[in-house]
Design a protein around this motif. Structure first.
Motif, short mmCIF file in Angstrom:
data_model
loop_
_atom_site.label_atom_id
_atom_site.label_comp_id
_atom_site.label_asym_id
_atom_site.label_seq_id
_atom_site.Cartn_x
_atom_site.Cartn_y
_atom_site.Cartn_z
N MET A 186 38.44 36.38 43.56
CA MET A 186 38.84 37.15 44.73
C MET A 186 38.90 36.20 45.92
O MET A 186 37.99 35.41 46.14
CB MET A 186 37.80 38.27 45.00
CG MET A 186 37.98 38.94 46.33
SD MET A 186 36.88 40.33 46.76
CE MET A 186 35.45 40.16 45.78
N ASN B 258 42.99 45.67 43.35
CA ASN B 258 42.03 46.19 44.31
C ASN B 258 40.81 46.83 43.67
O ASN B 258 39.71 46.69 44.18
CB ASN B 258 42.72 47.18 45.25
CG ASN B 258 43.83 46.50 46.01
OD1 ASN B 258 43.60 45.48 46.65
ND2 ASN B 258 45.03 47.01 45.91
N CYS C 103 38.52 44.08 42.87
CA CYS C 103 37.87 43.59 44.10
C CYS C 103 36.73 44.51 44.51
O CYS C 103 35.63 44.05 44.84
CB CYS C 103 38.88 43.49 45.24
SG CYS C 103 40.12 42.19 45.03
#
Length: 121
Positions: free
Chosen positions: A1, A97, A100
């Protein structure tokens, strides 16, 4: 990330949820990925209102897709008693996402575990 995550520990928790949200928004803005603060805050609040965000296991995470940010970013505060408040934002039509978010939550849980272990020692 690509790191744009701020996690801090606080000594006390404000009683006003607006104060917490504003502090988290300032932290989110400091990641350098917020292009439009008002849009980001508005999109997160709109999603909260629509979905009825609630605290689970002392964890309250506000999150939304928004064109107000250039890339995934997050701001988290761990308050006494391992109560966690966080903001997560990412642009529309982006991938990765959920991974993440999961990575940030893993970090939060490790910090909460370590805090509880220190307290028990």
């Amino acid at each position: 990330m690509n790191e744009a995550v701020l996690i801090i520990e606080a000594n006390e928790m404000p009683t006003d949820s607006n104060v917490i949200f504003d502090r988290l928004m300032k932290m989110l803005e400091s990641t350098g990925r917020v292009k439009d603060v008002e849009r980001t805050a508005s999109d997160i609040k709109a999603r909260d209102w629509a979905s009825g965000v609630r605290m689970v296991d002392r964890l309250l995470l506000h999150h939304s897709k928004t064109e107000g940010v250039s890339d995934f970013c997050a701001a988290v505060i761990i308050f006494p008693g391992n109560v966690v408040h966080g903001l997560f934002a990412w642009p529309e039509n982006t991938d990765g996402n959920l991974q993440c978010i999961a990575t940030v939550i893993e970090r939060i849980e490790k910090m909460r575990f370590n805090a509880a272990a220190k307290k028990a020692a």
